[in-house]
Design a protein around this motif. Structure first.
Motif, mmCIF file in Angstrom:
data_model
loop_
_atom_site.group_PDB
_atom_site.id
_atom_site.type_symbol
_atom_site.label_atom_id
_atom_site.label_comp_id
_atom_site.label_asym_id
_atom_site.label_seq_id
_atom_site.Cartn_x
_atom_site.Cartn_y
_atom_site.Cartn_z
ATOM 1 N N LYS A 9 0.043 0.271 -9.037
ATOM 2 C CA LYS A 9 -0.165 0.735 -7.661
ATOM 3 C C LYS A 9 -1.066 -0.237 -6.891
ATOM 4 O O LYS A 9 -1.976 -0.856 -7.436
ATOM 5 C CB LYS A 9 -0.782 2.134 -7.654
ATOM 6 C CG LYS A 9 -2.233 2.183 -8.108
ATOM 7 C CD LYS A 9 -2.853 3.551 -7.837
ATOM 8 C CE LYS A 9 -4.318 3.563 -8.254
ATOM 9 N NZ LYS A 9 -4.995 4.818 -7.923
ATOM 10 N N GLY A 10 -0.777 -0.381 -5.591
ATOM 11 C CA GLY A 10 -1.640 -1.144 -4.705
ATOM 12 C C GLY A 10 -1.526 -2.645 -4.782
ATOM 13 O O GLY A 10 -2.248 -3.354 -4.081
ATOM 14 N N ARG A 60 0.806 -1.226 0.000
ATOM 15 C CA ARG A 60 0.000 0.000 0.000
ATOM 16 C C ARG A 60 0.839 1.276 0.000
ATOM 17 O O ARG A 60 0.354 2.345 -0.370
ATOM 18 C CB ARG A 60 -0.951 0.008 1.207
ATOM 19 C CG ARG A 60 -0.265 0.164 2.545
ATOM 20 C CD ARG A 60 -1.240 0.090 3.714
ATOM 21 N NE ARG A 60 -0.595 0.351 4.983
ATOM 22 C CZ ARG A 60 0.104 -0.516 5.672
ATOM 23 N NH1 ARG A 60 0.254 -1.750 5.199
ATOM 24 N NH2 ARG A 60 0.653 -0.186 6.832
ATOM 25 N N VAL A 61 2.104 1.167 0.452
ATOM 26 C CA VAL A 61 2.971 2.352 0.491
ATOM 27 C C VAL A 61 4.282 2.106 -0.238
ATOM 28 O O VAL A 61 5.233 2.878 -0.071
ATOM 29 C CB VAL A 61 3.258 2.794 1.946
ATOM 30 C CG1 VAL A 61 2.003 3.314 2.611
ATOM 31 C CG2 VAL A 61 3.884 1.655 2.750
ATOM 32 N N TRP A 68 3.619 11.842 -2.376
ATOM 33 C CA TRP A 68 2.250 11.890 -1.874
ATOM 34 C C TRP A 68 1.258 11.363 -2.911
ATOM 35 O O TRP A 68 0.263 10.720 -2.570
ATOM 36 C CB TRP A 68 1.907 13.328 -1.473
ATOM 37 C CG TRP A 68 0.518 13.482 -0.943
ATOM 38 C CD1 TRP A 68 0.015 13.006 0.238
ATOM 39 C CD2 TRP A 68 -0.569 14.170 -1.588
ATOM 40 N NE1 TRP A 68 -1.310 13.351 0.373
ATOM 41 C CE2 TRP A 68 -1.697 14.057 -0.731
ATOM 42 C CE3 TRP A 68 -0.690 14.854 -2.795
ATOM 43 C CZ2 TRP A 68 -2.925 14.619 -1.052
ATOM 44 C CZ3 TRP A 68 -1.911 15.419 -3.115
ATOM 45 C CH2 TRP A 68 -3.024 15.306 -2.246
ATOM 46 N N LEU A 69 1.540 11.615 -4.179
ATOM 47 C CA LEU A 69 0.609 11.246 -5.244
ATOM 48 C C LEU A 69 0.772 9.825 -5.768
ATOM 49 O O LEU A 69 -0.197 9.233 -6.249
ATOM 50 C CB LEU A 69 0.778 12.210 -6.434
ATOM 51 C CG LEU A 69 0.314 13.650 -6.248
ATOM 52 C CD1 LEU A 69 0.731 14.489 -7.444
ATOM 53 C CD2 LEU A 69 -1.201 13.695 -6.065
ATOM 54 N N GLU A 110 -0.317 0.064 -15.040
ATOM 55 C CA GLU A 110 -0.459 0.605 -13.686
ATOM 56 C C GLU A 110 -0.181 -0.511 -12.678
ATOM 57 O O GLU A 110 -0.693 -1.615 -12.826
ATOM 58 C CB GLU A 110 -1.872 1.163 -13.484
ATOM 59 C CG GLU A 110 -2.076 1.844 -12.137
ATOM 60 C CD GLU A 110 -1.018 2.924 -11.902
ATOM 61 O OE1 GLU A 110 -0.097 2.675 -11.088
ATOM 62 O OE2 GLU A 110 -1.098 3.982 -12.536
ATOM 63 N N ARG A 156 5.589 4.990 -2.383
ATOM 64 C CA ARG A 156 6.060 6.118 -1.578
ATOM 65 C C ARG A 156 7.432 5.822 -0.977
ATOM 66 O O ARG A 156 8.323 6.671 -0.966
ATOM 67 C CB ARG A 156 5.045 6.396 -0.467
ATOM 68 C CG ARG A 156 5.220 7.701 0.254
ATOM 69 C CD ARG A 156 4.022 7.959 1.152
ATOM 70 N NE ARG A 156 2.787 7.980 0.364
ATOM 71 C CZ ARG A 156 1.568 7.849 0.880
ATOM 72 N NH1 ARG A 156 1.421 7.680 2.168
ATOM 73 N NH2 ARG A 156 0.510 7.895 0.104
ATOM 74 N N ASP A 204 1.066 6.718 -4.792
ATOM 75 C CA ASP A 204 0.210 5.613 -4.384
ATOM 76 C C ASP A 204 -1.267 6.001 -4.396
ATOM 77 O O ASP A 204 -2.128 5.181 -4.057
ATOM 78 C CB ASP A 204 0.606 5.115 -2.987
ATOM 79 C CG ASP A 204 1.918 4.339 -3.012
ATOM 80 O OD1 ASP A 204 2.086 3.510 -3.929
ATOM 81 O OD2 ASP A 204 2.775 4.577 -2.147
ATOM 82 N N LYS A 205 -1.565 7.232 -4.806
ATOM 83 C CA LYS A 205 -2.941 7.688 -4.958
ATOM 84 C C LYS A 205 -3.314 7.764 -6.439
ATOM 85 O O LYS A 205 -4.241 7.101 -6.902
ATOM 86 C CB LYS A 205 -3.143 9.055 -4.300
ATOM 87 C CG LYS A 205 -2.855 9.094 -2.797
ATOM 88 C CD LYS A 205 -2.980 10.511 -2.257
ATOM 89 C CE LYS A 205 -2.627 10.587 -0.780
ATOM 90 N NZ LYS A 205 -3.605 9.892 0.074
ATOM 91 N N ALA A 206 -2.609 8.614 -7.176
ATOM 92 C CA ALA A 206 -2.887 8.789 -8.605
ATOM 93 C C ALA A 206 -2.366 7.615 -9.427
ATOM 94 O O ALA A 206 -2.914 7.301 -10.486
ATOM 95 C CB ALA A 206 -2.274 10.092 -9.099
ATOM 96 N N GLY A 207 -1.287 6.989 -8.973
ATOM 97 C CA GLY A 207 -0.713 5.873 -9.720
ATOM 98 C C GLY A 207 0.493 6.285 -10.541
ATOM 99 O O GLY A 207 0.732 7.465 -10.808
#
Length: 458
Positions: free
Chosen positions: A432-433, A126-127, A304-305, A430, A130, A307-310
């Motif tokens: 991420k996650g 999840r991080v 900051w972005l 993509e 980052r 792991d959110k935006a990908g």
């Protein structure tokens, strides 16, 4: 989680050394050119020689880290940084300066290959983006520190003293973080994924227990890693197998575009670029410090972005902005007397979008898209493209500016950024996650994991 953060912090000190040693030439280039009476080609060689070492480091890093472990390779790298920085500071001739920069380059090439990979192998999904980005954040902090050190040394002394001696202090300061890196590495463990591949299951469980929330989580993670680990050390021919070619192209391409869109023309030659727009020596050095500040702030935004935006979204946005800003920079240089403040604003904007996108995301993508059993060697191949592109830009930027002018050179970089946009839109996935094992399954299918023969489909 505290253990993971400690591991990330210590490993990222290597990123600081990357940024410091790679950026040290920026504020020193003009003085070194005068000290050793170098022409454009000679200055390009002194600047780009570090990349020769980087390529060597990249070539040996992956295979060696697969053979003896990530942590041992980083310990050796810290020693290389110490010796190389001392050699740069004391070099009595341009030839010996080149030799020392090649040695430092070996350390940088190794660090940029292994550090992101190592952090990715210990970070929670999840991080992970980052945490891997911490290495790039420390890289930008290293840039900022060395730009600031260069500016302070330059301002405090005469040009004559800077030509004879000042630039040596800039390189010499790099010994301090190199020694710190060596000592801090004794606080971190080996990668649990490497330990599993080495048959050291009990040690891997100990490390996983240290970095996981519970012992049950550690055992579950160990089972997943064992299910994805290959039975033998990867070789280059394994990495070049048909089932890995697309991801190898993605890693290679993202790394290459990170460099050939012109960022190191700014890192290495920023003071000279600003002087060509009419800024004085001190103002040019101060502008370089601003570049360092923007790099740090934009990298924090990217962390900051990411792991959110990908990963893919940041690359696409960055490529569009870089294309526009580099083209605008080319337009500014077409004027008989380029507008210095406008040029600075455009370059700062370009640096910001680069840091948010390709500057940070490239290392994350390379650390994620390859299967466990080939990750070290595949990361070396992809990072080879990064340093090959860096060499081309650093060696030939002075030649391009001298031959076709600053305006056409920046238009060229703008066109390459447009190609990077198309490449990303068509090929980059993509990630991420997802855990590294889930990414492996998504990209290759369950039958192609761990080096097994693919299951026939259809």
């Amino acid at each position: 989680m505290r253990s993971v953060i400690l591991i990330t912090f210590v490993t990222a000190v290597g990123g600081f050394l990357f940024g410091f040693d790679n950026g040290a030439i920026s504020g020193s280039a003009g003085f070194i050119q005068d000290r050793f009476r170098l022409g454009p080609g000679g200055l390009g060689w002194v600047t780009s020689s570090i990349i020769v070492g980087c390529v060597v480091g990249v070539v040996i890093a992956g295979r060696l880290s697969d053979a003896i472990g990530r942590r041992k390779i980083m310990l050796g790298t810290s020693v290389v940084f110490v010796v190389g920085a001392i050699g740069e500071a004391l070099a009595p001739s341009s030839g010996l300066l080149v030799a020392a920069r090649i040695l430092v380059g070996v350390g940088i090439g190794t660090e940029t290959t292994i550090a992101p990979l190592y952090i990715a192998e210990v970070a929670p999904p999840r991080v992970r983006g980052r945490l891997v980005s911490f290495n790039q954040l420390f890289n930008t902090v290293g840039n900022l520190v060395v730009f600031t050190v260069s500016a302070l040394i330059s301002r405090m002394n005469s040009d004559a003293w800077n030509v004879s001696t000042g630039w040596r202090y800039t390189f010499g300061v790099g010994v301090v973080p190199a020694v710190a890196f060596f000592l801090l590495l004794f606080l971190v463990p080996e990668s649990p994924r490497w330990l599993v591949r080495a048959g050291r299951r009990a040690e891997a469980l100990t490390v996983l227990t240290r970095i996981s929330a519970t012992e049950d989580d550690a055992r579950a993670e160990l089972a997943a890693i064992e299910g994805a680990s290959g039975a033998h050390a990867a070789r280059l021919r394994d990495v070049l197998a048909p089932r890995f070619r697309k991801t190898l192209l993605i890693g290679f391409g993202v790394a290459l575009f990170q460099q050939i869109t012109g960022i190191n023309a700014i890192f290495y030659y920023a003071p000279e670029v600003f002087k060509s727009a009419g800024l004085g020596s001190n103002d040019a050095m101060s502008s370089t410090v601003l570049i360092g500040v923007v790099l740090v702030l934009a990298t924090l935004l990217s962390m900051w972005l990411i792991d959110k935006a990908g990963r893919r979204s940041l690359l696409l946005v960055g490529a569009v902005a870089m294309t526009v800003l580099l083209a605008a920079t080319g337009v500014v240089f077409r004027a008989p007397h380029p507008d210095g403040p406008l040029l600075l604003a455009l370059i700062l904007g370009y640096v910001a979008f680069f840091a948010v996108s390709f500057g940070t995301v490239t290392y994350v993508v390379i650390s994620e898209i390859f299967p466990t059993h080939i990750r070290g060697v595949a990361a070396s191949v992809a990072t080879f493209a990064l340093w090959g592109g860096n060499y081309l830009v650093s060696q030939f930027f002075p030649v391009l500016v001298s031959g076709i002018g600053s305006s056409s050179t920046f238009f060229l970089f703008s066109g390459i950024s447009l190609l990077a946009l198309v490449f990303t839109a068509v090929l980059v996935p993509e990630t991420k996650g997802r855990s590294l094992e889930e990414v492996e399954r998504d990209l290759y299918g369950p039958g192609e994991r761990a080096g097994k023969q693919p299951v026939p489909r259809g």
